[in-house]
Design a protein around this motif. Structure first.
Motif, mmCIF file in Angstrom:
data_model
loop_
_atom_site.group_PDB
_atom_site.id
_atom_site.type_symbol
_atom_site.label_atom_id
_atom_site.label_comp_id
_atom_site.label_asym_id
_atom_site.label_seq_id
_atom_site.Cartn_x
_atom_site.Cartn_y
_atom_site.Cartn_z
ATOM 1 N N ASP A 88 -4.605 -4.233 -8.453
ATOM 2 C CA ASP A 88 -3.296 -3.640 -8.156
ATOM 3 C C ASP A 88 -3.127 -3.391 -6.661
ATOM 4 O O ASP A 88 -2.037 -3.004 -6.212
ATOM 5 C CB ASP A 88 -3.122 -2.317 -8.902
ATOM 6 C CG ASP A 88 -3.064 -2.494 -10.407
ATOM 7 O OD1 ASP A 88 -3.684 -1.677 -11.123
ATOM 8 O OD2 ASP A 88 -2.402 -3.445 -10.869
ATOM 9 N N THR A 89 -4.189 -3.587 -5.907
ATOM 10 C CA THR A 89 -4.121 -3.390 -4.465
ATOM 11 C C THR A 89 -3.121 -4.352 -3.844
ATOM 12 O O THR A 89 -3.206 -5.567 -4.046
ATOM 13 C CB THR A 89 -5.506 -3.606 -3.831
ATOM 14 O OG1 THR A 89 -6.397 -2.603 -4.318
ATOM 15 C CG2 THR A 89 -5.428 -3.533 -2.317
ATOM 16 N N ALA A 90 -2.165 -3.803 -3.099
ATOM 17 C CA ALA A 90 -1.110 -4.606 -2.492
ATOM 18 C C ALA A 90 -0.203 -3.688 -1.685
ATOM 19 O O ALA A 90 -0.337 -2.464 -1.731
ATOM 20 C CB ALA A 90 -0.282 -5.314 -3.561
ATOM 21 N N VAL A 91 0.710 -4.298 -0.961
ATOM 22 C CA VAL A 91 1.807 -3.541 -0.360
ATOM 23 C C VAL A 91 2.947 -3.538 -1.360
ATOM 24 O O VAL A 91 3.353 -4.605 -1.838
ATOM 25 C CB VAL A 91 2.270 -4.157 0.977
ATOM 26 C CG1 VAL A 91 3.455 -3.363 1.537
ATOM 27 C CG2 VAL A 91 1.120 -4.178 1.969
ATOM 28 N N TYR A 92 3.447 -2.367 -1.684
ATOM 29 C CA TYR A 92 4.510 -2.218 -2.668
ATOM 30 C C TYR A 92 5.836 -1.986 -1.955
ATOM 31 O O TYR A 92 5.929 -1.153 -1.046
ATOM 32 C CB TYR A 92 4.202 -1.057 -3.604
ATOM 33 C CG TYR A 92 3.138 -1.398 -4.622
ATOM 34 C CD1 TYR A 92 1.809 -1.583 -4.234
ATOM 35 C CD2 TYR A 92 3.455 -1.568 -5.972
ATOM 36 C CE1 TYR A 92 0.833 -1.929 -5.158
ATOM 37 C CE2 TYR A 92 2.487 -1.905 -6.905
ATOM 38 C CZ TYR A 92 1.177 -2.082 -6.485
ATOM 39 O OH TYR A 92 0.212 -2.420 -7.407
ATOM 40 N N TYR A 93 6.855 -2.735 -2.396
ATOM 41 C CA TYR A 93 8.176 -2.681 -1.776
ATOM 42 C C TYR A 93 9.214 -2.215 -2.783
ATOM 43 O O TYR A 93 9.274 -2.703 -3.914
ATOM 44 C CB TYR A 93 8.584 -4.060 -1.262
ATOM 45 C CG TYR A 93 7.741 -4.581 -0.132
ATOM 46 C CD1 TYR A 93 6.614 -5.353 -0.388
ATOM 47 C CD2 TYR A 93 8.071 -4.310 1.193
ATOM 48 C CE1 TYR A 93 5.827 -5.834 0.651
ATOM 49 C CE2 TYR A 93 7.291 -4.795 2.236
ATOM 50 C CZ TYR A 93 6.181 -5.553 1.950
ATOM 51 O OH TYR A 93 5.415 -6.035 2.984
ATOM 52 N N CYS A 94 10.044 -1.321 -2.319
ATOM 53 C CA CYS A 94 11.196 -0.890 -3.091
ATOM 54 C C CYS A 94 12.336 -1.889 -2.884
ATOM 55 O O CYS A 94 12.516 -2.419 -1.774
ATOM 56 C CB CYS A 94 11.606 0.503 -2.608
ATOM 57 S SG CYS A 94 13.051 1.181 -3.410
ATOM 58 N N TYR A 95 13.088 -2.140 -3.948
ATOM 59 C CA TYR A 95 14.175 -3.136 -3.927
ATOM 60 C C TYR A 95 15.402 -2.535 -4.583
ATOM 61 O O TYR A 95 15.297 -1.834 -5.601
ATOM 62 C CB TYR A 95 13.706 -4.362 -4.706
ATOM 63 C CG TYR A 95 14.779 -5.322 -5.167
ATOM 64 C CD1 TYR A 95 15.542 -5.065 -6.308
ATOM 65 C CD2 TYR A 95 14.990 -6.519 -4.505
ATOM 66 C CE1 TYR A 95 16.495 -5.959 -6.759
ATOM 67 C CE2 TYR A 95 15.944 -7.429 -4.957
ATOM 68 C CZ TYR A 95 16.688 -7.136 -6.083
ATOM 69 O OH TYR A 95 17.631 -8.038 -6.526
#
Length: 115
Positions: A88-95
Motif C-alpha cells: 500500500d506504500t505510495a503517494v496518495y492523491y485526492c481527486y
C-alpha cells in the motif's frame, strides 16, 4: 480550486491511517471525490471513489480494508485505511470532479507501510 490533503505517514504493517482532503474555491458543486495512488515510475491508480449520492467503489486490492467517506463538512473526503500492507506504500492523491466535469488533484500525501 484547492485540495488540501493530509494524514499520510509511516505505519507498521497491519496498522491504520486516515487520509483527509478538503476542497475549497470551487463555484460548482462537486460530484465525485476519490483517492488515487502512485508509485514511482508507475501510472496513478484508482483506490476508491464516492459519488455525491454516496455510492462507493474500490480497487480489488483494498476492498474490505479501506473505506472512503464524505464528511459532514462540505466538500471533504476521507480514506480510512486499515490492515495496511507494504504494497500500500505510495503517494496518495485526492481527486475531485465537479458537475461541470472539471477535474482537480491534490498535492499528494506519502503513505509508507514498513516495519
Amino acid at each position: 480550486v484547492q485540495l488540501q490533503a493530509s494524514g499520510g505517514g509511516l505505519v507498521q504493517p497491519g496498522g491504520s491511517l486516515r487520509l483527509s482532503c478538503a476542497a475549497s474555491g470551487t463555484s460548482f458543486a462537486i460530484n465525485v471525490m476519490a483517492w488515487y495512488r502512485q508509485l514511482p515510475g508507475t501510472q496513478r491508480e484508482l483506490v476508491a471513489v464516492i459519488s455525491s449520492d454516496g455510492i462507493t467503489n474500490y480497487a480489488d486490492s483494498v476492498k474490505g480494508r479501506f473505506t472512503i467517506s464524505r464528511g459532514n463538512v462540505k466538500d471533504t473526503v476521507y480514506l480510512q485505511m486499515s490492515s495496511l500492507k507494504p504494497e500500500d506504500t505510495a503517494v496518495y492523491y485526492c481527486y475531485v470532479k465537479t458537475r461541470t466535469y472539471s477535474i482537480y488533484w491534490g498535492q499528494g500525501t506519502q503513505v509508507t507501510v514498513s516495519s
